[in-house]
Design a protein around this motif. Sequence first.
Motif, PDB file in Angstrom:
ATOM      1  N   ARG A  13      60.525  43.205   5.416  1.00 33.32           N
ATOM      2  CA  ARG A  13      59.762  43.338   6.655  1.00 33.32           C
ATOM      3  C   ARG A  13      58.500  42.492   6.514  1.00 33.32           C
ATOM      4  N   SER A  14      57.791  42.320   7.616  1.00 38.33           N
ATOM      5  CA  SER A  14      56.502  41.602   7.560  1.00 38.33           C
ATOM      6  C   SER A  14      55.333  42.542   7.818  1.00 38.33           C
ATOM      7  N   GLN A  15      55.555  43.629   8.551  1.00 33.50           N
ATOM      8  CA  GLN A  15      54.469  44.556   8.864  1.00 33.50           C
ATOM      9  C   GLN A  15      54.355  45.644   7.804  1.00 33.50           C
ATOM     10  N   ASP A  16      53.112  46.103   7.598  1.00 31.34           N
ATOM     11  CA  ASP A  16      52.788  47.054   6.538  1.00 31.34           C
ATOM     12  C   ASP A  16      53.397  46.603   5.208  1.00 31.34           C
ATOM     13  N   HIS A  17      53.245  45.334   4.944  1.00 34.79           N
ATOM     14  CA  HIS A  17      53.761  44.705   3.723  1.00 34.79           C
ATOM     15  C   HIS A  17      52.554  44.226   2.926  1.00 34.79           C
ATOM     16  N   MET A  18      52.131  45.033   1.954  1.00 40.10           N
ATOM     17  CA  MET A  18      50.902  44.760   1.222  1.00 40.10           C
ATOM     18  C   MET A  18      50.915  43.398   0.532  1.00 40.10           C
ATOM     19  N   ALA A  19      52.056  43.044  -0.042  1.00 37.96           N
ATOM     20  CA  ALA A  19      52.133  41.773  -0.760  1.00 37.96           C
ATOM     21  C   ALA A  19      51.907  40.595   0.180  1.00 37.96           C
ATOM     22  N   LEU A  20      52.528  40.652   1.352  1.00 38.32           N
ATOM     23  CA  LEU A  20      52.391  39.557   2.309  1.00 38.32           C
ATOM     24  C   LEU A  20      50.993  39.513   2.922  1.00 38.32           C
ATOM     25  N   ARG A  25      45.763  36.779   3.117  1.00 35.60           N
ATOM     26  CA  ARG A  25      44.301  36.849   3.072  1.00 35.60           C
ATOM     27  C   ARG A  25      43.729  35.874   2.048  1.00 35.60           C
ATOM     28  N   GLN A  26      44.517  35.578   0.987  1.00 38.11           N
ATOM     29  CA  GLN A  26      44.005  34.757  -0.105  1.00 38.11           C
ATOM     30  C   GLN A  26      44.268  33.267   0.056  1.00 38.11           C
ATOM     31  N   LYS A  93      49.378  32.414  -7.381  1.00 36.27           N
ATOM     32  CA  LYS A  93      49.618  33.803  -7.727  1.00 36.27           C
ATOM     33  C   LYS A  93      50.976  34.234  -7.185  1.00 36.27           C
ATOM     34  N   LEU A  94      51.599  35.177  -7.897  1.00 36.19           N
ATOM     35  CA  LEU A  94      52.860  35.768  -7.457  1.00 36.19           C
ATOM     36  C   LEU A  94      52.572  37.161  -6.906  1.00 36.19           C
ATOM     37  N   HIS A  95      53.051  37.432  -5.696  1.00 34.05           N
ATOM     38  CA  HIS A  95      52.842  38.723  -5.047  1.00 34.05           C
ATOM     39  C   HIS A  95      54.194  39.393  -4.797  1.00 34.05           C
ATOM     40  N   SER A  96      54.269  40.695  -5.063  1.00 31.24           N
ATOM     41  CA  SER A  96      55.479  41.453  -4.727  1.00 31.24           C
ATOM     42  C   SER A  96      55.150  42.931  -4.726  1.00 31.24           C
ATOM     43  N   HIS A  97      56.055  43.719  -4.173  1.00 33.56           N
ATOM     44  CA  HIS A  97      55.924  45.170  -4.258  1.00 33.56           C
ATOM     45  C   HIS A  97      56.467  45.667  -5.591  1.00 33.56           C
ATOM     46  N   ILE A 156      49.344  42.033  10.306  1.00 31.30           N
ATOM     47  CA  ILE A 156      49.041  40.614  10.102  1.00 31.30           C
ATOM     48  C   ILE A 156      48.974  39.931  11.457  1.00 31.30           C
ATOM     49  N   SER A 157      47.875  39.260  11.708  1.00 32.80           N
ATOM     50  CA  SER A 157      47.740  38.518  12.967  1.00 32.80           C
ATOM     51  C   SER A 157      48.016  37.028  12.787  1.00 32.80           C
TER      52      SER A 157
END
Length: 507
Positions: A13-20, A25-26, A93-97, A156-157
């Motif tokens: 998913r894209s929403q409520d996806h902390m990693a994304l 943001r970074q 950086k690598l991001h994932s749940h 995410i906007s």
Amino acid sequence: MSYQLVWFKRDLRSQDHMALSEAARQGSVRCIYIVEPELWLQPDVALQHFEFIKESLEDLNTDLGRYGGCIEIHYGEVIEVLSKIMQEAAFAKLHSHQETGNGFTYTRDQKVAIWCKQHQVVWQEYQQFGVIRGLKNRNQWDLAWEKFMSAPIQTISKIDFWQKGLRAQLVMPAPEHLQHNPPLRQRGGRVLAIATLNSFLNARSIGYRGGISSPLLAPDACSRISPYLAWGCISMREVVQQTRLALTKIPPQAVRHRAGLTAYISRLHWHCHFIQKLESEPEIEWQNMHRGYDGLRENDFNDQLFEDLKNANTGWPMVDACVTMLKETGWINFRMRAMLVSVAAYPLWLHWRPLGEWLATQFLDYEPGIHWSQLQMQSGTTGINTTRVYNPIKQAQDHDPKGYFVRKWLPPMRKVPDSWLLEPWLMTEQVQINSGVKLGVDIPAPKVDLKLALIESKQRLHARRQKPLVKAGKSAIVIKHASRKNPEKNSKKSAKTVNKNQLGFDF
């Protein structure tokens, strides 16, 4: 230019996806999904899982396209793919749940951590459910669960993609060896996840408390979002908050509707409670939670009885109908899941590990953390739970007395007279002739004597349970895995009700 690499796993998913959201943001973002050949060789995967993931990725790709990007599909083992990506264009950086998966993914993530350290790559993992990595004890777990579920939804906007305007062609041929893709299974994707949740909250939840145990009513009374949670098309936090919001909008006089949603919130809490068990002790996927039960069933495994179960050939109509429905839909309700495992564990005396591998392939909503904890609980090898033994005849009498469910999924049973419906093997030869159904030909005869097998199996389990060393081993398990209290103060009764017979948390 460096970028943030987002690795999607069971979080499609894209929403409520902390990693994304944190990656966006970074800096610039690149999104990948890796089809891992070795993962799809594991004994707990099936073609239906692959196809559901593919459908969900197609939905995710469309969603990311609205932000000007896409999800890239890569093939290969994760270390190989990351190394290749790093060589082509280094990422910051690598991001994932965090993933509480099977033994393969656990080992794979350990290898990824080593690779990241060797290549001086920061790997940021984010909490996916109300599950806490590195938890020492359960004393504060409920408070932590509540804090996570009450936190703001991550929206995410805007996403600045590393390669703007790139459109991925989602060509994902399934590995040829994969089998089992039920024709009537649910389809993947966030759009369907939201639609399914909304239909439950707005209407179907009215029948939740009275319908979740019935194999006839449950397909509509249950929320049916379990596969979408298992594969991450929707987040648990979204579901909890949307359910609580819906509950505030229901008038006080709508008692049945309110009771349904209240019980449902408790069930969402138990979802994370059981995943925490595997997170805290990965070994329960392949070894008894209480080691005092080692050797209880392992050396007596009857392959023929296992095949009879898998082929809906046990001779107990309720059991065989459930297996048939599972093959056709990838889903059955919680009470029938519990009954299947109980029948396998007690009268058939089958060890939970091979049984669990097979059921994992049959459940579209296979969630490893819940699955293996529940297999052990229903089989009596946790050492801390009440013995759960389901008599398939009584289950049929309680939940399908007129045979609507059995006759739907087992056509030969439509010829069996009502008076013989629960125990068709007792039909006389004349009754068989008159009804046009022959025992052992049109319908199978039971492979074991149910009454005697249940008595013997319970005696064997209880004899093991009474051993001093087995008794002594309970306290450590209670400290590590037992629940403390339910965070929903107004739903304690509902929590106790749904906690008795859960398997797979099909919702």
